[in-house]
Design an enzyme around this catalytic site. Structure first.
Site, PDB file in Angstrom:
ATOM      1  N   GLY A 256       0.813  -1.202   0.000  1.00 44.71           N
ATOM      2  CA  GLY A 256       0.000   0.000   0.000  1.00 44.71           C
ATOM      3  C   GLY A 256       0.849   1.256   0.000  1.00 44.71           C
ATOM      4  O   GLY A 256       0.676   2.136  -0.827  1.00 44.71           O
ATOM      5  N   ALA A 257       1.789   1.328   0.951  1.00 47.39           N
ATOM      6  CA  ALA A 257       2.614   2.520   1.077  1.00 47.39           C
ATOM      7  C   ALA A 257       3.732   2.242   2.065  1.00 47.39           C
ATOM      8  O   ALA A 257       3.751   1.190   2.707  1.00 47.39           O
ATOM      9  CB  ALA A 257       1.782   3.704   1.571  1.00 47.39           C
ATOM     10  N   MET A 258       4.650   3.214   2.186  1.00 51.28           N
ATOM     11  CA  MET A 258       5.829   2.997   3.019  1.00 51.28           C
ATOM     12  C   MET A 258       6.213   4.266   3.766  1.00 51.28           C
ATOM     13  O   MET A 258       6.253   5.345   3.185  1.00 51.28           O
ATOM     14  CB  MET A 258       6.985   2.516   2.116  1.00 51.28           C
ATOM     15  CG  MET A 258       8.265   2.239   2.861  1.00 51.28           C
ATOM     16  SD  MET A 258       8.041   0.857   4.038  1.00 51.28           S
ATOM     17  CE  MET A 258       9.190   1.356   5.304  1.00 51.28           C
ATOM     18  N   GLU A 259       6.523   4.076   5.050  1.00 46.22           N
ATOM     19  CA  GLU A 259       6.692   5.194   5.984  1.00 46.22           C
ATOM     20  C   GLU A 259       8.101   5.763   6.055  1.00 46.22           C
ATOM     21  O   GLU A 259       8.487   6.302   7.100  1.00 46.22           O
ATOM     22  CB  GLU A 259       6.290   4.714   7.388  1.00 46.22           C
ATOM     23  CG  GLU A 259       7.251   3.686   8.036  1.00 46.22           C
ATOM     24  CD  GLU A 259       6.826   2.230   7.889  1.00 46.22           C
ATOM     25  OE1 GLU A 259       6.101   1.938   6.909  1.00 46.22           O
ATOM     26  OE2 GLU A 259       7.204   1.404   8.732  1.00 46.22           O
ATOM     27  N   ASN A 260       8.904   5.691   4.982  1.00 44.94           N
ATOM     28  CA  ASN A 260      10.261   6.230   5.011  1.00 44.94           C
ATOM     29  C   ASN A 260      10.297   7.595   5.684  1.00 44.94           C
ATOM     30  O   ASN A 260       9.469   8.466   5.384  1.00 44.94           O
ATOM     31  CB  ASN A 260      10.786   6.380   3.588  1.00 44.94           C
ATOM     32  CG  ASN A 260      10.426   5.209   2.723  1.00 44.94           C
ATOM     33  OD1 ASN A 260      10.867   4.105   2.977  1.00 44.94           O
ATOM     34  ND2 ASN A 260       9.589   5.436   1.713  1.00 44.94           N
ATOM     35  N   HIS A 292      -1.984   6.250   8.445  1.00 45.99           N
ATOM     36  CA  HIS A 292      -1.154   5.131   8.906  1.00 45.99           C
ATOM     37  C   HIS A 292       0.331   5.444   8.711  1.00 45.99           C
ATOM     38  O   HIS A 292       1.126   5.336   9.645  1.00 45.99           O
ATOM     39  CB  HIS A 292      -1.549   3.870   8.133  1.00 45.99           C
ATOM     40  CG  HIS A 292      -0.742   2.650   8.458  1.00 45.99           C
ATOM     41  ND1 HIS A 292      -1.182   1.683   9.337  1.00 45.99           N
ATOM     42  CD2 HIS A 292       0.470   2.244   8.035  1.00 45.99           C
ATOM     43  CE1 HIS A 292      -0.272   0.732   9.431  1.00 45.99           C
ATOM     44  NE2 HIS A 292       0.752   1.049   8.648  1.00 45.99           N
ATOM     45  N   GLU A 293       0.686   5.841   7.496  1.00 41.72           N
ATOM     46  CA  GLU A 293       2.114   6.096   7.229  1.00 41.72           C
ATOM     47  C   GLU A 293       2.595   7.292   8.037  1.00 41.72           C
ATOM     48  O   GLU A 293       3.716   7.303   8.544  1.00 41.72           O
ATOM     49  CB  GLU A 293       2.358   6.313   5.739  1.00 41.72           C
ATOM     50  CG  GLU A 293       1.855   5.183   4.824  1.00 41.72           C
ATOM     51  CD  GLU A 293       2.301   3.799   5.226  1.00 41.72           C
ATOM     52  OE1 GLU A 293       3.371   3.652   5.848  1.00 41.72           O
ATOM     53  OE2 GLU A 293       1.565   2.823   4.938  1.00 41.72           O
TER      54      GLU A 293
HETATM   55  N1  ARG Z   1       5.626  -0.689   6.515  1.00 47.22           N
HETATM   56  C1  ARG Z   1       4.721  -0.573   5.411  1.00 47.22           C
HETATM   57  C2  ARG Z   1       3.384  -0.242   6.020  1.00 47.22           C
HETATM   58  O1  ARG Z   1       2.684  -1.007   6.554  1.00 47.22           O
HETATM   59  C3  ARG Z   1       4.602  -1.790   4.564  1.00 47.22           C
HETATM   60  C4  ARG Z   1       5.878  -2.355   4.068  1.00 47.22           C
HETATM   61  C5  ARG Z   1       5.650  -3.630   3.362  1.00 47.22           C
HETATM   62  N2  ARG Z   1       6.868  -4.327   3.182  1.00 47.22           N
HETATM   63  C6  ARG Z   1       6.889  -5.642   2.944  1.00 47.22           C
HETATM   64  N3  ARG Z   1       8.031  -6.239   2.780  1.00 47.22           N
HETATM   65  N4  ARG Z   1       5.804  -6.336   2.879  1.00 47.22           N
HETATM   66  O2  ARG Z   1       3.000   0.842   6.105  1.00 47.22           O
HETATM   67 ZN    ZN Z   2       2.524   0.078   8.516  1.00 43.36          ZN
END
Ligand code: ARG
Ligand code: ZN
Length: 853
Positions: A256-260, A292-293
């Site tokens: 879905g997305a990533m919290e970098n 969420h992110e």
């Molecule tokens: N941390 C991210 C989130 O939930 C998702 C990252 C997914 N990474 C993975 N290897 N499945 O917001």
């Molecule tokens: Zn997450």
């Protein structure tokens, strides 16, 4: 090689600083990494740096090229004498050939990254584990015409132009972070900008970066971001900490997305929305994922995970936080109903099948396989239960303590629970079983009335065996309950919270003026299955009178479920009680339309199947279709009235307008069940006349399940209208894959050869293959063609993108739940997958675990 939680060892070397110098090019990107390393304690082990897919072109130690480095597998081993050194490595990678979409890759002219969990090692050599936290300085160089915008984590510090049309930018992130939070984006992007003033008065520059033509679709995501920032300050006391917060939307994304840190990267489906192309559900999901992110900035980035077994520490908690945020933005009752529906659809089957695992697993082959509904959604329920047990004030004190104590560090699930215990003054020793025991607990509840106004409630719990866990201990189940009078529907007691922490428990109630009816697990206070033989009349009473909206919904669902299970088991059932209960809900003027829309929905085919020892998808489909038709016919005037009364004007995304559309579209589907021809005409008129995707997609879904000519016409119109919009074309594929028609399996096979179908784009793969595999009747086609299709697609996709392939596989693991004939076909497909040469460990792990007895 299997990784085990028990085998955790702290890192041998710390890396306080990392400088990256990245010279971007799709075919040949040069990455120079300069690591300051410090020996963690008095050991004599070399420095070991993870890598994947590249080789070091050079290695220097304190500025001097060395050649006594070696590769062990893909790990770069550098012998070092002292306790502090500077290491420099150089590699070349090819983002345009990266089809896995992990590490640095190309997506529609952009270059972008995805590093969680172990993608950073595909960019450079580094201790790619979440407990090594470094301060990053990143210099990016790229062709200016092709990549005018250069972004990385943190705040920008300098930029400039070079000769031959290239330019550079430097970014610095002052917050130490693990490598999985690294991000970089380069491309021709435009920004929708805003600013946010934090509670202490700092200005934060916000920007959502997309292709120029998508700018008009970013307003909703930007509003959601601002709302989330304010909410986290008000509810958790969490303030944003950098001068800038950037979000980028990309079309090719595994999740879905990533919290970098400071640079969230999103699947474009969770950013882009306008009324013509996005449904209410899309709008809700966008707000939820943006929040969420953003919330991860504290629950994930400022406090991260010690190792990947602790994943639920950040994911369960952050899902709980985004669920609470969304509940506060609209109808909390409807949000709770939706969250429980997701849990039951995705997590309960996982917990009951071969892939069951605790929210804190003990081992894995490939960590990417553990980004599951169990870690995320059951993890969120576990946090919710602690919040219930502590109460709001103590829970807030506990999260303050947690953020305070572990800021800037990598923590564990136990650290989190310790804070709950300390601040809450409670003993959670037994509660911690939620972290180690898999499986959905079952509670059997019986309420026996006795003479003299007395009643005895008997509760018994049982946690089923799961792979590797044959015997379980009794858990702590917080059950909210209340009694209602069977004659008047009036409450006979207050609501109370019972902690069921032993195998059985008895509770006496006295002074009851009438026969009591049990309302239990109100608001779904524990993620369990409750078995309580309550008569249809008692469930109908609760569905009409319970003061907890979730319990009211639940009583309605249970009544429908009992009706459907009886129909599947005996071939026929009496629909009268269900019909009368639905009538009562439809006629209750005090209820909000959004709630009615949820309460009158039939349980899904898969949830009905979960109640049965052996699932017969055809019989379930027929029983459900029969009840749907009877409800449609018996209540047709009410459905038509609901359809007429809830007509909205122009599209508005407000909780009230959303609720009206919801109820109206549910009514449309019941009208079509009662009167297929008239319903199709009504649906087609809605399809053509509406100004928004919510109503258009709902009409298309109703048409796609029928046999009218309007079906073909609508699909064609939809396709032609949106042929240049990938996110809407995904809906065109998934609507057909979810169709209830007899020929869906064949249609899906044909759609896989459609010119717009491609496995290279994860959204498209999920839209067709993922949607089809949850269409119970079509997937379980008696010929076995559904199983063969899914296996073919998984095998083909594995060559490009193992993570996304592995995530499509679980429906094949449900072979124990169906008849022997189907089970054999499913196992044969799993065996065919396992026997495929060159299989990834992602798919191998999922397929072998699915076959295991
Ligand atoms: N941390 C991210 C989130 O939930 C998702 C990252 C997914 N990474 C993975 N290897 N499945 O917001
Ligand atoms: Zn997450």
């Amino acid at each position: 090689a299997v990784t085990r939680r028990e085998a955790y060892q702290p890192p041998d070397w710390h890396v306080p600083e990392l400088a990256l110098d990245i010279d971007l090019d799709p075919a040949e990107t040069r990455v120079r990494a300069t690591l300051s390393v410090i020996r963690a304690d008095a050991h004599d082990r070399p420095l070991r740096l993870d890598g994947a897919g590249q080789v070091p072109l050079s290695v220097t130690v304190d500025g001097v090229a060395i050649n006594d480095w070696r590769l062990e597998g893909e790990t770069l081993v550098v012998p070092l004498d002292g306790s502090a050194h500077t290491i420099e490595t150089e590699v070349v990678i090819a983002p345009e050939r990266n089809t896995q979409l992990m590490g640095l890759y190309a997506s529609g002219g952009l270059l972008c990254t995805q590093c969680e969990a172990e993608g950073f090692r595909r960019i450079t050599y580094f201790p790619d584990r979440p407990d090594v936290l470094a301060r990053y300085t990143v210099r990016i160089t790229a062709d200016k015409a092709r990549y005018p915008v250069l972004l990385a984590n943190g705040d920008p510090i300098a930029s400039g132009d070079l000769e031959d049309g290239r330019h550079w930018a430097e970014w610095h992130d002052p917050f130490p972070k693990p490598s999985y939070l690294f991000a970089l984006v380069a491309g021709d992007l435009a920004a929708n900008r805003a600013s946010f003033t934090t509670i202490s008065g700092r200005e934060v520059a916000l920007a959502i970066w997309v292709r120029e033509r998508d700018l008009p679709k970013t307003g909703h995501a930007l509003d959601a971001l601002q709302a989330a920032m304010a909410w986290d300050e008000a509810v958790y006391g969490r303030e944003y900490d950098l001068g800038m917060f950037n979000i980028v939307a990309v079309d090719d994304f595994n999740f879905g997305a990533m919290e970098n840190k400071g640079l969230n990267i999103f699947n474009s489906r969770y950013i882009l929305a306008d009324p013509d192309t996005a449904t209410d559900q899309d709008y809700d999901a966008i707000a939820g994922v943006v929040a969420h992110e953003y919330f991860h900035n504290w629950s994930g980035d400022r406090v991260t995970c010690r190792d990947w077994f602790q994943l639920s520490l950040k994911e369960g908690f952050t899902v709980y936080r985004d669920q609470s945020f969304s509940a506060d933005q609209g109808s909390a009752a409807v949000k709770r109903i939706e969250d429980v529906r997701v849990l039951r659809a995705a997590q309960f089957p996982e917990d009951a099948g071969p892939l069951a695992h605790p929210i804190r697993p003990d081992s894995y082959l490939e960590i990417a396989n553990f980004y599951t509904a169990t870690i995320y959604n059951k993890g969120a329920e576990v946090i919710r239960m602690m919040a219930t047990i502590l109460g709001p004030e103590a829970f807030r004190a506990a999260t303050d303590l947690y953020f305070d104590r572990f800021d800037g560090t990598a923590a564990t699930c136990d650290d989190f629970v310790d804070c709950m215990e300390e601040a809450g003054g409670v003993d959670l020793t037994q509660f911690r079983l939620w972290y180690s025991q898999a499986g959905t607990p079952r509670v059997v509840a019986g309420l026996a009335g006795q003479p003299g106004g007395r009643a005895m409630l008997t509760l018994a719990q049982h946690v089923p065996a799961t792979p590797g866990q044959p015997a379980k201990q009794a858990m702590v189940l917080p059950l909210k309950l209340r009694l209602f009078g069977a004659d008047t529907g009036r409450p006979l007691t207050d609501e109370r919270l019972v902690l069921l922490d032993s195998p059985t428990k008895e509770i006496a109630f006295d002074g009851l003026a009438e026969r009591p009816v049990l309302s239990i697990n109100r608001s779904f206070s524990a993620p369990v299955i409750v078995e309580s033989a309550r008569a249809a009349a008692d469930l109908a009473l609760l569905s009409a009178h319970d003061d907890d909206p979730f319990a009211r919904y639940e009583a309605m669902q249970q009544l429908m479920l009992d009706t459907l299970v009886a129909a599947v088991t005996h071939g026929r059932a009496d629909h009268a009680a269900a019909v009368e209960a639905v009538r009562h809900i439809l006629e209750d003027a005090t209820l909000e339309p959004a709630f009615i829309g949820e309460a009158v929905l039939l349980p899904s085919e898969s949830f009905i199947g979960d109640q049965l020892a052996v699932v017969d998808p055809e019989a379930i489909f027929r029983a459900r279709a029969a009840l749907r038709r009877d409800l449609g016919i018996a209540l047709e005037p009410l459905w038509r009235a609901a359809y007429a009364d809830n007509a909205a004007g122009h599209y508005e995304y407000t909780p009230a307008a959303k609720g009206c559309r919801r109820l109206r579209n549910v009514a449309l589907d019941y009208i079509a069940a009662a009167d297929p021809q008239g319903g199709a005409a009504l649906a087609f008129a809605q399809f053509e006349g509406t100004d928004n995707m919510t109503d258009r997609q709902a009409a298309l879904t109703t048409l796609a399940g029928g046999t009218s000519d309007a079906r073909i016409a609508a699909l064609d119109i939809f396709y032609n209208r949106y042929s240049d919009n990938a996110l809407v074309l995904d809906k065109w594929f998934s609507t057909q894959a979810l169709s209830t028609r007899d020929d869906t399996a064949q249609m899906v096979e044909e759609l896989a050869h459609h010119p717009d179908f491609t496995l290279a784009n994860p959204n498209r793969a999920r839209a067709l293959v993922g949607a089809f595999a949850v269409n119970q009747r079509a997937f379980h086609h008696p010929s076995g063609r559904g199983y063969r299709f899914l296996a073919d697609q998984v095998i083909a996709l594995d060559k490009l993108n193992p993570q996304t392939a592995a995530r499509l596989l679980p429906p094949l693991g449900r072979w124990r739940r169906v008849d022997e004939h189907r089970a054999q076909s499913m196992r044969a497909e799993l065996e065919r997958i396992v026997a495929t040469p060159g299989l990834s460990k992602d798919v191998l792990e999922q397929a072998t675990r699915s076959l295991d007895d």
